[in-house]
Design an enzyme around this catalytic site. Structure first.
Site, PDB file in Angstrom:
ATOM      1  N   HIS A 196       0.818  -1.223   0.000  1.00 46.78           N
ATOM      2  CA  HIS A 196       0.000   0.000   0.000  1.00 46.78           C
ATOM      3  C   HIS A 196       0.850   1.270   0.000  1.00 46.78           C
ATOM      4  CE1 HIS A 196      -3.749  -2.077   0.359  1.00 46.78           C
ATOM      5  NE2 HIS A 196      -3.469  -2.610   1.528  1.00 46.78           N
ATOM      6  N   ASP A 220      -4.363 -12.682   3.564  1.00 46.53           N
ATOM      7  CA  ASP A 220      -5.643 -12.254   4.098  1.00 46.53           C
ATOM      8  C   ASP A 220      -6.804 -12.647   3.194  1.00 46.53           C
ATOM      9  OD1 ASP A 220      -4.663 -10.504   2.231  1.00 46.53           O
ATOM     10  OD2 ASP A 220      -4.823  -8.718   3.460  1.00 46.53           O
TER      11      ASP A 220
END
Length: 608
Positions: free
Chosen positions: A331, A458
């Site tokens: 990110h 995830d």
């Protein structure tokens, strides 16, 4: 980015100032969003002069006094701390309050099932007082449970699970000493097969350093932060229990990335801002992206390990590698830290491989969240192909980027490939189907010299943030499919993943593939879900404009699956038509029209 500074100490005068909150950095300048026109921050020195320590308008002083190292977990304010330190305090300090932006963050998604105190000063504040119900937080998924139960209501993990000592081999149903009996023979066999003498050029390298565990959230919140040191502990424990690392894999020496290397990826302002956190006990770039005094070191170590693993693999000193690192990175953009990420490890590794001689680098990102930072860094670069599979849901899933029409820019169109899932619960079949029909055809045409996997786990079954259904066998299969590219020169870098049992079992399955084992089960003939099929077809229609091999793939899939999608679309259309007519029309003068619109009657026109 937002940088909340929670504690400073003036080493010269041995005094502590009050908290300065939420200094917003934009384009290298400090910009304060005032809650009230009269609120200001004035940090004045003893000589009446403004004291600026740090960079770009951030007021701070080096945290050199040992008294600053204490964690403030009991709700004690910085002024109280200053009163306790030799009875001294800085004069004329006026703190400000800032109204936080109401934006969706990873932590907002993580905590949306809880009713926390909504304070303007933080998106994740501790509870104001003692809770009425005594709770314990699950070591596996961090979810809260009442004290009268011993198994987590969410994941079923035992209150005193031994997952941090034995990894996923620890039984989830018994206390710390328990191991899953069905795996005991596997553990013994792995331990007996350890080879002390490894030839590095034929072996898998693992990058790990315990100092990355020091990166943690200082402030005691009402809920543990999902990106926590236990993530690495659980994976390391699983590998050790299985005799994989240490054992079958060999370690590489950790080093801190240099500022010059980081500036190949990030702006100077970003690098300096991350470094500034080493002078501050606790700080926040965004409401969900924390840092402490050790975070900058951990980020440098993570990036340095990824760079050195890439160089070692491409130069032939290692067969392949796994970077067991944190904080994660995908990110982090050119000038912004967000989404738990500080430095972009995958981008650093890609450029390090190119310095070593790689011409074309492939990055496959299977983290459940779109790697907006990696895309930003390479969206105008034709030498790096970025492919991401992630939940998107029309931009409503964090971070909101990664739509299929985002393909790159400035002559690099087609070198950014986004496969955006339209819902949660996506499992092995959809991922493998997308690999077979999108990822591998494009990657093969690109012909990379080096391949990197941004391996966020995830999307794994049981993850509290991702809510998808990929199994360890699915991750192993995707790794095996990518291992045929680049002559096997493959680097796997840990990104997200917040269920300890899921990430440790998935990471172990991936590393076994790197060691030469075949995936445990065959997933070749995968039938996708209808939503997964629609996503793949949507991506093919866009990317076929840039990759010639996709045209035939699209034609074949439309001939095989097109009728299924058309039939499904007709069913939904019929349902919508039957719901058009208002219910009151059923009784009265419009009853005939009601039955026509509801599909109970059909109007036949006479042909003339």
């Amino acid at each position: 980015m937002i940088l909340n500074e929670t504690c400073y100490v003036n080493s010269e005068h041995n005094m502590v100032s009050e908290t300065l909150q939420n200094t917003r950095l934009m384009d290298g300048k400090a910009e304060n969003n005032l809650h009230d026109q009269n609120d200001q921050i004035l940090l004045e020195g003893f000589n009446g002069q403004h004291e600026n320590v740090g960079l770009d308008g951030i007021n701070a002083t080096p945290c050199s006094d040992e008294n600053c190292r204490e964690e403030n977990t009991s709700g004690t304010s910085s002024r109280d701390m200053a009163d306790n330190l030799n009875g001294s305090m800085l004069p004329d300090i006026i703190s400000k309050r800032v109204r936080q932006q109401k934006e969706m963050t990873l932590e907002d998604m993580y905590n949306d099932q809880y009713d926390y105190d909504d304070d303007d000063d933080s998106d994740w504040e501790p509870l104001p007082g003692p809770t009425a119900v005594i709770r314990w937080f699950c070591v596996n998924c961090t979810m809260a449970n009442q004290d009268d139960v011993v198994h987590c209501d969410i994941c079923g993990e035992h209150k005193e699970s031994g997952i941090l000592k034995h990894g996923f081999f620890a039984s989830p149903f018994s206390q710390e000493a328990g191991l899953i009996h069905t795996d005991s023979e596997v553990v013994e066999r792995c331990q007996d097969s350890r080879s002390p003498n490894l030839t590095s050029n034929n072996s898998t390298a693992v990058g790990f350093d315990e100092r990355m565990l020091l990166h943690s959230e200082v402030e005691m919140k009402s809920h543990p932060h999902p990106e926590r040191p236990d993530r690495l502990r659980a994976i390391a424990a699983s590998l050790a229990t299985a005799g994989i690392f240490p054992g079958k894999c060999y370690p590489i020496l950790a080093r801190e990335i240099t500022r010059e290397e980081l500036q190949m990826v990030h702006s100077l302002e970003h690098v300096e801002t991350v470094e500034l956190t080493s002078r501050i006990l606790s700080s926040y770039f965004t409401p969900d992206t924390y840092a402490n005094e050790h975070s900058a070191l951990a980020a440098r170590l993570a990036a340095g390990l990824c760079a050195d693993l890439a160089s070692a693999i491409f130069s032939g000193r290692a067969k392949n590698g796994f970077a067991l690192v944190r904080p994660p990175g995908h990110h982090a953009g050119v000038s912004q830290a967000m989404g738990f990420c500080l430095h972009n490890n995958a981008a650093v590794a890609a450029l390090a491989s190119q310095v070593s001689g790689a011409k074309r680098v492939l990055i496959v990102d299977w983290d459940v969240h779109h790697g907006n930072g990696t895309q930003e860094i390479f969206e105008q670069n034709k030498s790096v192909l970025y492919i991401s599979l992630h939940r998107h849901e029309g931009g409503n899933f964090y971070p909101g980027t990664g739509a299929s029409h985002e393909v790159g820019s400035m002559g690099a169109e087609g070198y950014c490939v986004n496969i955006p899932w339209s819902r949660g619960g996506v499992g092995d079949n959809d991922y493998i189907f997308a690999f077979q029909h999108v990822v591998l055809p494009i990657a093969s045409e690109f012909a990379p010299d080096f391949t990197i996997i941004s391996a966020g786990f995830d999307a794994a079954r049981g993850d509290p943030l991702g809510c998808c259904d990929v199994t360890p066998a699915g991750f192993a299969k995707m790794t095996d499919m990518l291992n045929v590219l680049s002559g096997g020169k493959l680097l796997v870098i840990l990104e997200g993943g917040y269920n300890l049992r899921s990430i440790s079992s998935s990471a172990t399955a991936v590393i076994k593939v790197l060691l030469g084992e075949t995936p445990g089960c065959e997933l070749d003939n995968c039938l996708p879900s209808k939503s997964g099929l629609r996503t793949v077809l949507e991506v093919l229609k866009i990317q076929m404009n840039f990759w010639s091999t996709l045209a035939s793939t699209l034609t074949k899939l439309e001939s095989e699956w097109g009728s299924c999608l058309v039939e499904n679309r007709k069913k939904h259309t019929k349902k919508r038509r039957r719901a058009v007519a208002p219910k009151p029309w059923k009784w009265g003068r419009k009853t005939l029209l009601y039955h026509l619109l509801s599909g109970h009657l059909r109007y036949k026109s006479k042909r003339i």
